[in-house]
Design a protein around this motif. Structure first.
Motif, PDB file in Angstrom:
ATOM      1  N   PHE A 546       0.851  -1.196   0.000  1.00 18.77           N
ATOM      2  CA  PHE A 546       0.000   0.000   0.000  1.00 18.77           C
ATOM      3  C   PHE A 546       0.881   1.239   0.000  1.00 18.77           C
ATOM      4  O   PHE A 546       0.700   2.151  -0.816  1.00 18.77           O
ATOM      5  CB  PHE A 546      -0.935   0.005   1.217  1.00 18.77           C
ATOM      6  N   VAL A 547       1.834   1.264   0.918  1.00 17.01           N
ATOM      7  CA  VAL A 547       2.721   2.427   1.021  1.00 17.01           C
ATOM      8  C   VAL A 547       3.387   2.695  -0.321  1.00 17.01           C
ATOM      9  O   VAL A 547       3.367   3.814  -0.840  1.00 17.01           O
ATOM     10  CB  VAL A 547       3.782   2.182   2.126  1.00 17.01           C
ATOM     11  N   ASP A 548       3.953   1.654  -0.906  1.00 14.98           N
ATOM     12  CA  ASP A 548       4.697   1.837  -2.157  1.00 14.98           C
ATOM     13  C   ASP A 548       3.803   2.298  -3.300  1.00 14.98           C
ATOM     14  O   ASP A 548       4.124   3.234  -4.016  1.00 14.98           O
ATOM     15  CB  ASP A 548       5.397   0.531  -2.560  1.00 14.98           C
ATOM     16  N   SER A 549       2.663   1.624  -3.468  1.00 13.28           N
ATOM     17  CA  SER A 549       1.891   1.959  -4.661  1.00 13.28           C
ATOM     18  C   SER A 549       1.097   3.246  -4.461  1.00 13.28           C
ATOM     19  O   SER A 549       0.870   3.980  -5.418  1.00 13.28           O
ATOM     20  CB  SER A 549       1.010   0.799  -5.104  1.00 13.28           C
ATOM     21  N   PHE A 550       0.717   3.554  -3.236  1.00 11.85           N
ATOM     22  CA  PHE A 550       0.070   4.850  -2.990  1.00 11.85           C
ATOM     23  C   PHE A 550       1.051   5.983  -3.325  1.00 11.85           C
ATOM     24  O   PHE A 550       0.717   6.947  -4.010  1.00 11.85           O
ATOM     25  CB  PHE A 550      -0.400   4.930  -1.538  1.00 11.85           C
ATOM     26  N   LEU A 551       2.277   5.844  -2.870  1.00 12.80           N
ATOM     27  CA  LEU A 551       3.281   6.888  -3.139  1.00 12.80           C
ATOM     28  C   LEU A 551       3.650   6.947  -4.622  1.00 12.80           C
ATOM     29  O   LEU A 551       3.940   8.016  -5.144  1.00 12.80           O
ATOM     30  CB  LEU A 551       4.549   6.630  -2.313  1.00 12.80           C
ATOM     31  N   ASP A 552       3.642   5.796  -5.262  1.00 10.84           N
ATOM     32  CA  ASP A 552       3.960   5.771  -6.694  1.00 10.84           C
ATOM     33  C   ASP A 552       3.090   6.753  -7.464  1.00 10.84           C
ATOM     34  O   ASP A 552       3.514   7.319  -8.467  1.00 10.84           O
ATOM     35  CB  ASP A 552       3.744   4.360  -7.271  1.00 10.84           C
ATOM     36  N   TYR A 553       1.856   6.901  -6.992  1.00 11.41           N
ATOM     37  CA  TYR A 553       0.929   7.777  -7.720  1.00 11.41           C
ATOM     38  C   TYR A 553       0.700   9.103  -7.020  1.00 11.41           C
ATOM     39  O   TYR A 553       0.705  10.149  -7.657  1.00 11.41           O
ATOM     40  CB  TYR A 553      -0.385   7.042  -7.995  1.00 11.41           C
ATOM     41  N   ASP A 592       5.190   5.127   5.838  1.00 10.72           N
ATOM     42  CA  ASP A 592       4.978   3.934   6.643  1.00 10.72           C
ATOM     43  C   ASP A 592       4.959   4.302   8.133  1.00 10.72           C
ATOM     44  O   ASP A 592       4.109   3.838   8.887  1.00 10.72           O
ATOM     45  CB  ASP A 592       6.102   2.938   6.349  1.00 10.72           C
ATOM     46  N   ASP A 593       5.860   5.174   8.529  1.00  8.14           N
ATOM     47  CA  ASP A 593       5.964   5.596   9.919  1.00  8.14           C
ATOM     48  C   ASP A 593       4.728   6.410  10.337  1.00  8.14           C
ATOM     49  O   ASP A 593       4.196   6.230  11.429  1.00  8.14           O
ATOM     50  CB  ASP A 593       7.235   6.435  10.095  1.00  8.14           C
ATOM     51  N   MET A 594       4.300   7.298   9.454  1.00 13.81           N
ATOM     52  CA  MET A 594       3.095   8.089   9.747  1.00 13.81           C
ATOM     53  C   MET A 594       1.900   7.191   9.988  1.00 13.81           C
ATOM     54  O   MET A 594       1.085   7.424  10.868  1.00 13.81           O
ATOM     55  CB  MET A 594       2.774   9.030   8.566  1.00 13.81           C
ATOM     56  N   LEU A 595       1.836   6.145   9.171  1.00 15.90           N
ATOM     57  CA  LEU A 595       0.713   5.221   9.233  1.00 15.90           C
ATOM     58  C   LEU A 595       0.770   4.384  10.511  1.00 15.90           C
ATOM     59  O   LEU A 595      -0.205   4.189  11.204  1.00 15.90           O
ATOM     60  CB  LEU A 595       0.808   4.325   8.001  1.00 15.90           C
ATOM     61  N   ARG A 596       1.987   3.890  10.795  1.00 19.26           N
ATOM     62  CA  ARG A 596       2.165   3.022  11.945  1.00 19.26           C
ATOM     63  C   ARG A 596       1.887   3.742  13.259  1.00 19.26           C
ATOM     64  O   ARG A 596       1.308   3.187  14.172  1.00 19.26           O
ATOM     65  CB  ARG A 596       3.582   2.473  11.954  1.00 19.26           C
ATOM     66  N   HIS A 597       2.316   4.994  13.345  1.00 20.30           N
ATOM     67  CA  HIS A 597       2.229   5.720  14.616  1.00 20.30           C
ATOM     68  C   HIS A 597       1.130   6.768  14.615  1.00 20.30           C
ATOM     69  O   HIS A 597       1.131   7.649  15.465  1.00 20.30           O
ATOM     70  CB  HIS A 597       3.582   6.328  14.953  1.00 20.30           C
ATOM     71  N   GLY A 642      12.367  17.280   6.369  1.00 20.24           N
ATOM     72  CA  GLY A 642      11.182  16.896   7.133  1.00 20.24           C
ATOM     73  C   GLY A 642       9.945  17.190   6.294  1.00 20.24           C
ATOM     74  O   GLY A 642       9.869  18.236   5.647  1.00 20.24           O
ATOM     75  N   GLY A 643       8.992  16.254   6.295  1.00 17.33           N
ATOM     76  CA  GLY A 643       7.826  16.394   5.408  1.00 17.33           C
ATOM     77  C   GLY A 643       8.194  15.969   4.002  1.00 17.33           C
ATOM     78  O   GLY A 643       9.365  15.785   3.689  1.00 17.33           O
ATOM     79  N   PHE A 644       7.167  15.821   3.161  1.00 16.04           N
ATOM     80  CA  PHE A 644       7.420  15.321   1.810  1.00 16.04           C
ATOM     81  C   PHE A 644       8.007  16.373   0.876  1.00 16.04           C
ATOM     82  O   PHE A 644       8.816  16.059   0.013  1.00 16.04           O
ATOM     83  CB  PHE A 644       6.120  14.775   1.200  1.00 16.04           C
ATOM     84  N   MET A 645       7.571  17.625   1.055  1.00 15.84           N
ATOM     85  CA  MET A 645       7.931  18.662   0.079  1.00 15.84           C
ATOM     86  C   MET A 645       9.429  18.817  -0.133  1.00 15.84           C
ATOM     87  O   MET A 645       9.868  19.162  -1.229  1.00 15.84           O
ATOM     88  CB  MET A 645       7.390  20.007   0.555  1.00 15.84           C
ATOM     89  N   GLY A 832      -4.628  12.242  12.724  1.00 14.62           N
ATOM     90  CA  GLY A 832      -3.641  11.176  12.537  1.00 14.62           C
ATOM     91  C   GLY A 832      -3.929  10.382  11.263  1.00 14.62           C
ATOM     92  O   GLY A 832      -5.089  10.130  10.940  1.00 14.62           O
ATOM     93  N   LEU A 833      -2.885  10.000  10.572  1.00 11.32           N
ATOM     94  CA  LEU A 833      -3.068   9.357   9.271  1.00 11.32           C
ATOM     95  C   LEU A 833      -3.763   8.006   9.402  1.00 11.32           C
ATOM     96  O   LEU A 833      -4.631   7.648   8.603  1.00 11.32           O
ATOM     97  CB  LEU A 833      -1.715   9.184   8.560  1.00 11.32           C
TER      98      LEU A 833
END
Lengths: 849, 440
Positions: A546-553, A592-597, A642-645, A832-833
């Protein structure tokens, strides 16, 4: 005023009625505030509200009215320059009536069709489904399919997932291949063995030591024994290896080099090994790092292999599989000065694959007159390998589960021939079990059993063996529409469809037995069960898909390799796979970390941590991160990261390898982070960037933006992009742009390709800007702070992206309220994510087709 | 959908039919004997009955040619031939030379040879994925018209391929001309044909089965969903037609040629002889209309010191290309390049000497010759040496473009596709058709 009260009443009276023509009350409102411009003669912006039909079943007409609604609601219409503002109550009533009409129309369509349209599995889902259902985790078939399309940003919607005759033939080819591979594992079943493949016995290594064409100088490999050079082997006076006769000496023989692969896996590999069957193997390498002194002048750029000493640092090594042209990164380790065995763990290999260790810090030479950029007056780092050890194939209770699914307990010959004494009985029995397993439905449709068994029968009568005929039958099942397409019926999803949707969302695959059995028992309807299943699935390693393919797009991570850093401007990044791989991993581990925590959605914009390894930390200028392993790192205060940007991955996919564009990066922030959709621009020539460094992109765009027709949109799109101008095409920090101009002397130094730098530092970067709402920022740190002020907006965007990804449908007008609910319910958890994911799964948007 | 499967093949003579009888008496051959040329056809589609067969041969010499010896001076029809082009002088009116063309963003040196016919950007990057090559694109469109949708050939390599599928998978090249010759012209045994037909039959049975299921599903869903299933159903039928066409070829006797089975030189030093053998094979494939699309990779990077008649080479071909301006190396390289040009001249001459209908075979055969390297010495991939001979264009010119920014070579591929009659307005990174190149 009195008239407006009347108007309000008129509008309110219309609520709830759904008509084919606009309610009369509309005309009163629009006649008062809109049709002064939007009439049949002026047709301002192409809109004539005096004749616009109200046929909400028509998607085009529906979209027109949504636009009317949104612009009035945002206060953009009537335009600010018009002094007389609509009476608020009348406006609210107008909007309410329009909204309820729109919602009613949309829900009517939804009731019969659903939000989403029937779709097939995308290539990644198909591959995962085969892997999971056939118990073949090593399978690689995604590449067989044409690239899937993209709709509403993702590869999850019907309109992105067309089917052509090419797809059908690829389903058949992929399924046939997968089935044969599964049979081979059982039929061939090589015994588990531990074998060492010595470096000095690999053909491609010997070739590089023997120094043939194109492998001279520091491209050659060199034979050493511990830290003792072996010039007599190099000059072929002595044999390449003592061989099995002297195990102790053989153990210390190594091949050493200072230059890495030309491109990954292009020049050498462990060619004496080829995985005999697809499966799990444990891989170890033995080697060490060393230091080589330079040859005397004038050849001091070359290593003097007769003067070697112990290594001065660890060298990161990435390990790739190699078979033809396919490379997969399967492990990494830090090679130490002390000779040591490095276990990269269990690796799934496809039959025929071998491996390549790539010392990624070493340079990749490109002609002409290349020089090792790591060579100093004192010498250069080098690596040496003794051997690769392969233990495998490793078997466990699941190794033959795939075969059992296909042929139960029937015996198989090494030539893949399965023997059946009662083919008629076996065909029916096996096919029935296979269908139950593959279709993931409560009952096997007897028409299907008949259909596929007759195929097997017919083929057997036509002369195929029992095995061949069964393989044909199974291939048909795996290419059949019941497998390839989702089974969602309009309205509330049944338990099986819900299980499938959940599984495709979190695992990119079909449900496993546990989820399926809960669906079979009707447990998914019970409160808390879907939530518990969501948690279970997120805890499973398969959630990484999920993490990989969500980010892929979502952030276009699949485009990491679409551009290569320019060899003229950026040969310090050029050919640096270790950097692009670490950058990709950073984004994946971060989400993945955002999702886990359950980290707040605002982390998308800024965070006080990220994931780094040494290569990426050096790139970011963050000290004291050593080694090839990615790990959680707390960022120093004031860090721009820090963050995606400001991740290198995002900054790379939003650039083209040569130049950056505030327009493209600004658009990216607006769409991916803030959730606004930017319409495509009219056809105008793009700005032609100047790589000589004489003008900056800002100066060029200023000219462009002085045109009023461009400015209306670009004043919204570009500003945040300017903040990212502080980052180059690979996400490295810059205060100045680079330029290439033959009249300006280049900076001293050499790139990863061994070629001298061609660039100079040109004009300074100005990363300041003004947001559309007038707020100013001086740099990217400021911008992040401004964006962080609206946390709900950031959360809404994440919820929106997740809903589209999970349901395969855009957020439509009537979905907005639901989306808001999803976000509101996460407010007390700081958005929270993981909470948002749970809320998405609980929502009607997810539970209905 | 019905495709006129045999429309463009020469009708079989009675005698040829009888020769093939031994193998295929029981097979339904008769439809191939009807006069298939419907001369009245106006459609430009290559699939239309009676359409003129047109073909493409794409050749990549992956060590390039010396630019200062290759590129002519002047432009248009009045260009002054370079030393290399003088070797093609007798064909001056039958080819166009291009100056200042390259594939946008195709860099990476040696790995770029596999992009010569795909133009996929950045072949040197770690996770590069190739895209469909010109010949495979052609094969997908009109491959159904011939026994072989395409042929992928090479000299001195069985791995570096010019032909790539739409999914970025390489089609391994065949480097043994004799094997291809046998495949093309020697009748398979009855067992081989049966086995092949059985395979195709299995495919068809599978398709029938899944189509049947699709039909039952269609009945139970709403209109929008039904459209999607309909797409699946149509695709299945489409594939069935293709399998049927393949089956038709299995049952038809192969063409008979006078030429003997070619002899492949065993030694990779006999590079030039191998090139000649492959050129002859490609010509035979076209002459017999066995395929419309051939690629040929001339791989030189791993060749040893070449053996060339009346010349003495001191270093390997690859090493010579890294001449570093050494006069002696350049002299040897010029000999090699000269051989390339002479062989190409011979191929063009051979294609002229064969007639098909009212045309010379050359006029229906586009011969694209070029390289991934503009300068192999410096590993640069711009200013590529490219020639297009024959195929029905107005030739005899040097088309000159900007030598700094370069003009997209994929535009030429779009022109070639259009000349084939394939409706295409884009190929890879093309921006249009080749400016200045007109149909004859």
């Amino acid at each position: 005023m009195l008239r407006d009260v009347f108007l309000t009443c008129l509008l309110l009276a219309g609520i709830g009625s759904l008509r084919a023509a606009p309610p009369d009350s509309f005309a009163v409102f629009t006649g008062k505030y809109c049709t002064g411009c939007h009439n049949s003669t002026a047709k301002t912006a192409g809109l004539d509200l005096t004749t616009l039909p109200f046929d909400l079943a028509d998607t085009g007409n529906f979209a027109e009215w949504v636009k009317v609604h949104d612009r009035v609601r945002a206060g953009e219409m009537p335009p600010k320059v018009i002094k007389e503002r609509p009476d608020p109550a009348a406006q609210d009533a107008f909007l309410q009536l329009l909204a309820s009409s729109l919602i009613a129309a949309e829900q009517k369509a939804t009731a019969t069709q659903g939000r989403a349209t029937e779709r097939r599995l995308n290539a990644y889902e198909y591959e995962n489904a085969l892997r999971d259902l056939l118990h073949a985790p090593w399978l690689q078939v995604k590449g067989l399919f044409p690239q899937d399309g993209e709709a509403y940003r993702f590869n999850k919607s019907s309109s992105a997932l067309d089917v052509s005759h090419v797809h059908i033939s690829r389903y058949m080819a992929a399924a046939n291949y997968a089935i044969r591979e599964v049979i081979s594992v059982k039929a061939i079943q090589p015994p588990t063995a531990t074998t060492r493949y010595y470096a000095r016995e690999q053909k491609s290594v010997i070739q590089k030591i023997n120094n043939p064409r194109g492998q001279a100088g520091d491209r050659a490999m060199y034979p050493i024994f511990g830290l003792k050079p072996q010039p007599e082997v190099f000059s072929r006076q002595e044999p390449m290896t003592v061989g099995a006769a002297d195990p102790e000496a053989r153990e210390n023989e190594a091949a050493a080099w200072v230059a890495s692969n030309y491109v990954t896996g292009f020049t050498y590999k462990w060619d004496q090994f080829k995985a005999p069957v697809s499966g799990r193997y444990r891989i170890r390498f033995k080697g060490y790092t060393l230091w080589v002194a330079p040859l005397p002048e004038p050849k001091s750029y070359l290593p003097d292999w007769e003067r070697i000493s112990a290594g001065r640092r660890n060298e990161p090594v990435n390990v790739y599989t190699r078979d033809g042209v396919l490379n997969r990164h399967v492990g990494s380790f830090d090679l130490t000065p002390e000779p040591a065995v490095h276990d990269i763990g269990d690796v799934w290999l496809v039959a025929g694959e071998t491996l390549v260790p790539d010392a990624s810090r070493l340079y990749r030479s490109r002609p002409n007159n290349y020089r090792n950029p790591l060579m100093t007056a004192d010498g250069a780092p080098a690596v040496a390998f003794n051997w690769m050890e392969v233990e495998g194939p490793l078997y466990d209770d699941r190794s033959f589960a795939g075969y059992r699914l296909l042929f139960g307990d029937l015996p198989v010959q090494p030539n893949l021939d399965v023997r059946s004494t009662e083919p008629l009985k076996d065909e029916e029995r096996l096919m029935r079990a296979f269908l139950r397993h593959i279709y993931r439905q409560p009952h096997v449709d007897s028409a299907d059993v008949k259909r596929f068994v007759s195929l097997v029968e017919e083929r057997r009568k036509a002369g195929l063996s029992f095995t061949q005929a069964m393989v044909a039958g199974y291939t048909a099942v795996l290419a059949s529409p019941k497998f390839v397409y989702l089974k969602e019926k309009p309205g509330r999803l049944d338990d099986y469809a819900l299980a499938t949707r959940l599984s495709l969302f979190l695992w990119n695959s079909l449900p496993d037995e546990a989820l399926l059995s809960r669906a079979a028992k009707g447990e998914l309807k019970r409160p808390g069960v879907v939530r518990a299943e969501t948690d279970r699935m997120l805890a499973d390693p398969k959630s990484r898909r999920f993490v990989d393919s969500f980010l892929d797009y979502w952030i276009d991570l699949r485009k990491m390799e679409d551009s290569t850093p320019s060899s003229a401007l950026y040969n310090d990044y050029y050919l640096d796979e270790a950097l692009t791989e670490a950058a990709t991993a950073e984004s994946q581990l971060f989400l993945d970390d955002m999702l886990r925590h359950d980290l707040p959605a605002s982390n998308v914009v800024d965070s006080n941590f990220t994931f780094l390894n040494e290569r990426l930390a050096v790139h970011y200028g963050i000290p004291e991160v050593k080694g090839v392993a990615m790990r959680h790192v707390d960022l120093p205060p004031g860090s721009v990261r820090g963050g995606f940007m400001t991740q290198a991955s995002v900054l790379k996919v939003t650039a083209n390898g040569t130049t950056t564009s505030p327009v493209l990066r600004g658009k990216w922030i607006m769409e991916r982070i803030l959730g606004f959709e930017i319409p495509p621009p009219p056809v105008v020539p793009a700005v032609d960037p100047d790589i000589r460094g004489a003008v900056t992109i800002r100066q060029q765009l200023d000219k462009h933006r002085s045109d009023a027709s461009c400015a209306t949109c670009h004043s919204k799109i570009d500003p945040s992009g300017f903040a990212l101008e502080s980052f180059d095409v690979m996400g490295g920090w810059r205060d100045r742009y680079r330029g290439v101009d033959e009249n300006v002397p280049a900076i001293k130094g050499r790139g990863k390709n061994g070629q001298p730098f061609a660039f100079h530092y040109a004009l300074p970067v100005d990363s300041s800007g003004v947001l559309p709402d007038g707020r100013r920022f001086a740099n990217v740190r400021d911008l992040k702070q401004l964006l962080l002020t609206d946390k709900q907006l950031l959360a809404t965007n994440m919820a929106k992206q997740l809903v589209i990804y999970a349901t395969g449908s855009a957020i439509r007008f009537s979905d907005r309220e639901q989306l808001e609910k999803i976000v509101q319910a996460a407010k007390s958890d700081s958005y929270g994510l993981r909470t948002i994911v749970h809320n998405v799964v609980e929502s009607d948007l997810f539970r209905n087709k | 959908m019905t495709l006129p499967r045999f429309a463009t093949r020469r009708p079989l003579g009675r005698r040829r039919f009888l020769r093939g009888v031994g193998v295929s008496l029981a097979l339904p051959l008769l439809d191939a004997m009807s006069p298939v040329f419907a001369k009245s056809s106006k459609s430009a589609s290559p699939l239309a009955p009676g359409a003129k067969p047109r073909r493409v041969l794409g050749i990549c010499n992956n060590l390039g040619l010396l630019g200062d010896q290759f590129f002519p001076t002047g432009q248009g029809r009045d260009y002054v031939a370079s030393p290399y082009l003088k070797l093609l002088q007798e064909h001056r009116e039958d080819f166009t030379v291009f100056t200042g063309v390259s594939h946008p963003n195709v860099d990476g040196g040696h790995p770029a040879d596999i992009c010569f016919l795909t133009a996929a950007p950045h072949p040197g990057s770690g996770s590069f994925r190739n895209t469909i090559s010109l010949d495979q694109y052609i094969g997908e469109q009109i491959g159904i018209l011939t026994r072989f949708p395409s042929l992928t050939l090479a000299v001195n390599t069985r791995t570096r391929s010019l032909s790539w599928t739409g999914t970025g998978v390489a089609i391994p090249p065949e480097d043994k001309a004799a094997a291809v010759f046998k495949e093309m012209f020697l009748q398979g045994s009855a067992e081989q044909i049966d086995a092949q037909i059985q395979k195709l039959d299995t495919g068809q049975s599978i398709l029938d089965t899944v189509a049947d299921q699709a039909k039952t599903l269609q009945a139970s869903v709403g209109a929008r969903d039904r459209d999607r299933l309909d797409q699946y159903f149509t695709s299945v039928r489409d594939l069935e037609h293709r399998l049927q066409a393949s089956k038709g070829w299995e049952r038809k006797p192969k063409p008979v040629v006078k030429a003997p089975v070619p002899i492949d030189p065993a030694n990779s030093a006999a590079y030039m002889e191998k090139v000649k053998v492959m050129y002859d094979l490609a010509r035979l494939a076209f002459e017999t209309d066995s395929t419309r699309s051939v690629t040929l990779m001339l791989e030189g990077t791993n060749a040893p010191v070449l053996e060339i008649r009346n010349a003495h080479m001191t270093d390997s071909y690859h090493n010579l290309t890294h001449h570093g301006k050494s006069e002696s190396k350049l002299a040897e390289l010029k000999i090699i390049d000269g051989c390339h040009m002479k062989l190409l001249s011979g191929l063009i001459a051979d294609l002229k000497s064969v007639c098909e209908g009212e045309d010379r075979l050359l006029d229906r055969t586009m011969v694209l010759y070029g390289s991934n390297f503009g300068d192999a010495n410096a590993h640069t991939c711009f200013n590529l040496p490219v020639i297009l001979a024959g195929g029905g264009f107005r030739h005899g010119q040097n088309l000159v473009f900007d030598r700094i920014t370069n003009y997209p070579l994929p535009n030429l591929y779009v022109s070639m596709l259009q000349r084939l009659g394939i409706e295409a307005d884009k190929f890879s990174t093309s921006t249009g058709t080749m400016r200045g190149l007109e149909f004859a």
